[in-house]
Design an enzyme around this catalytic site. Structure first.
Site, short mmCIF file in Angstrom:
data_model
loop_
_atom_site.label_atom_id
_atom_site.label_comp_id
_atom_site.label_asym_id
_atom_site.label_seq_id
_atom_site.Cartn_x
_atom_site.Cartn_y
_atom_site.Cartn_z
N HIS A 245 -49.99 6.34 -4.50
CA HIS A 245 -49.48 6.01 -3.61
C HIS A 245 -47.82 6.57 -3.41
O HIS A 245 -47.39 6.65 -4.53
CB HIS A 245 -49.39 4.50 -3.26
CG HIS A 245 -48.72 3.91 -2.05
ND1 HIS A 245 -47.62 3.61 -1.75
CD2 HIS A 245 -49.68 3.71 -0.82
CE1 HIS A 245 -47.27 3.59 -0.31
NE2 HIS A 245 -48.56 3.22 -0.02
N GLU B 10 -45.16 5.15 -2.76
CA GLU B 10 -44.31 4.27 -3.36
C GLU B 10 -44.44 4.31 -4.83
O GLU B 10 -43.16 4.15 -5.72
CB GLU B 10 -44.41 2.77 -3.16
CG GLU B 10 -43.95 2.50 -1.53
CD GLU B 10 -44.75 1.78 -0.69
OE1 GLU B 10 -45.49 0.75 -1.08
OE2 GLU B 10 -44.49 1.70 0.54
P1 PGA Z 1 -47.62 1.04 6.54
O1 PGA Z 1 -48.19 1.34 5.09
O2 PGA Z 1 -49.12 0.65 7.17
O3 PGA Z 1 -47.16 -0.38 6.21
O4 PGA Z 1 -46.80 2.04 6.94
C1 PGA Z 1 -49.17 2.26 4.65
C2 PGA Z 1 -49.55 2.32 3.19
O5 PGA Z 1 -48.33 2.27 2.46
O6 PGA Z 1 -50.58 2.49 2.90
#
Ligand code: PGA
Length: 314
Positions: A154, A156
């Site tokens: 991901h 993040e």
């Molecule tokens: P979001 O996040 O729908 O809040 O943009 C998607 C994700 O990070 O999987």
């Protein structure tokens, strides 16, 4: 040049469209001639892909629609009780794989209260067998608590925590070797898109997964442009479709035609109840990975049920 290319693309798309219902118009501000020809190539090659298993015409791949809810680092015991109750009472289309990824500390609560119709995913896992790794969660523990999936790569984790391609590839290989399914995330940052590197970045991230894993049977690819995650700026259906086609094409060239057809390629980045239907109509979008909107049960159900917009009359 862009105009001439587009007309060539639409002519070829029309001629070789196969299951494709429309000749996609590329977004000129964000595409280049390389992407254009990749798209045309894919249109030609995918004509011979096996037909999807259901009465679905707007689907280039042959896998089942897949929707994941990534709850990230959100929720309390109370809010999660409410979310689970909303999900349990939602009417969900049957021909969709539905998965939610609660924060680790709430997985047990969710597993014990959520309908078995919805599977559980971890949001991350340790790269190998558990042991003296403070703060980590092992694949073995995820399995023990009933999870079937894990989200890896991901953005993040890549860009906030600093995980690199090779580390993520190793994590995927380990999770798969232990029997967890992997939701393998890829996606470019805004500056990478603006400098025409979208495909390079996505393919490099894909290659790191490909180099590490021995089978694609249990992998779902999530294309999540970083600039669209949590920003409210969703990719347009054509921007997403363009990358999904290119990813499927990459799988075909670098793995096999069978893997290209069977692997679900889902889109993530500001998907919500209002934009999911238009995105789902794109032939190479096989589902969604949803962050913010997955924290609202009824809205998440709407996104799951957007599979119906694929079932347009033939
Ligand atoms: P979001 O996040 O729908 O809040 O943009 C998607 C994700 O990070 O999987």
């Amino acid at each position: 040049m862009a105009v001439a290319s587009t007309s060539l693309a639409s002519q070829l798309s029309a001629q070789f469209s196969g299951l494709r219902r429309t000749s996609p118009k590329l977004d000129h501000s964000l595409s280049n001639s390389q992407s254009l020809f990749q798209h045309v190539n894919s249109s030609i090659r995918l004509t011979s892909s096996p037909k999807p298993p259901r009465g679905v015409v707007a689907m280039a791949g042959s896998g089942k629609f897949f929707v994941g809810g990534n709850w990230k680092c959100n929720g309390t015991k109370d809010s999660i009780t409410k979310l689970v109750s909303d999900l349990n009472s939602a009417k969900l289309e049957t021909d969709v794989d539905v998965v939610v990824a609660p924060p680790f500390v709430y997985i047990d609560q969710v597993k014990n209260t959520l309908s078995d119709r919805i599977e559980i995913s971890g949001q991350n896992s340790w790269v190998g067998k558990g042991g003296a790794f403070t703060g980590e969660i092992s694949v073995e523990q995820l399995k023990d608590i009933g999870a079937k999936w894990v989200i890896l790569g991901h953005s993040e984790r890549r860009h906030v925590i600093g995980e690199d391609d090779q580390f993520i590839g190793k994590k995927a290989a380990y999770a798969l070797s232990e029997g967890l399914g992997v939701i393998a995330c890829i996606g470019e940052k805004l500056e990478e898109r603006e400098s025409g590197k979208t495909f390079d970045v996505c393919f490099q991230q894909l290659k790191a997964f490909a180099d590490a894993v021995s089978s694609w049977d249990n992998i779902v690819i999530a294309y999540e442009p970083v600039w669209a995650i949590g920003t409210g700026k969703v990719a347009t259906p054509l921007q997403a479709q363009e990358v999904h086609v290119a990813v499927r094409d990459w799988l075909k060239k670098n793995i096999s035609a069978e893997v290209a057809s069977k692997t679900r390629i889902i889109y993530g980045g500001s998907v919500n109840g209002g934009n999911c239907a238009e995105l789902a109509k794109q032939e190479d979008i096989d589902g969604f990975l949803v962050g913010g909107a997955s924290l609202k049960g009824p809205e998440f159900a709407t996104i799951v049920n957007s599979v119906t917009s694929k079932k347009v009359a033939a």
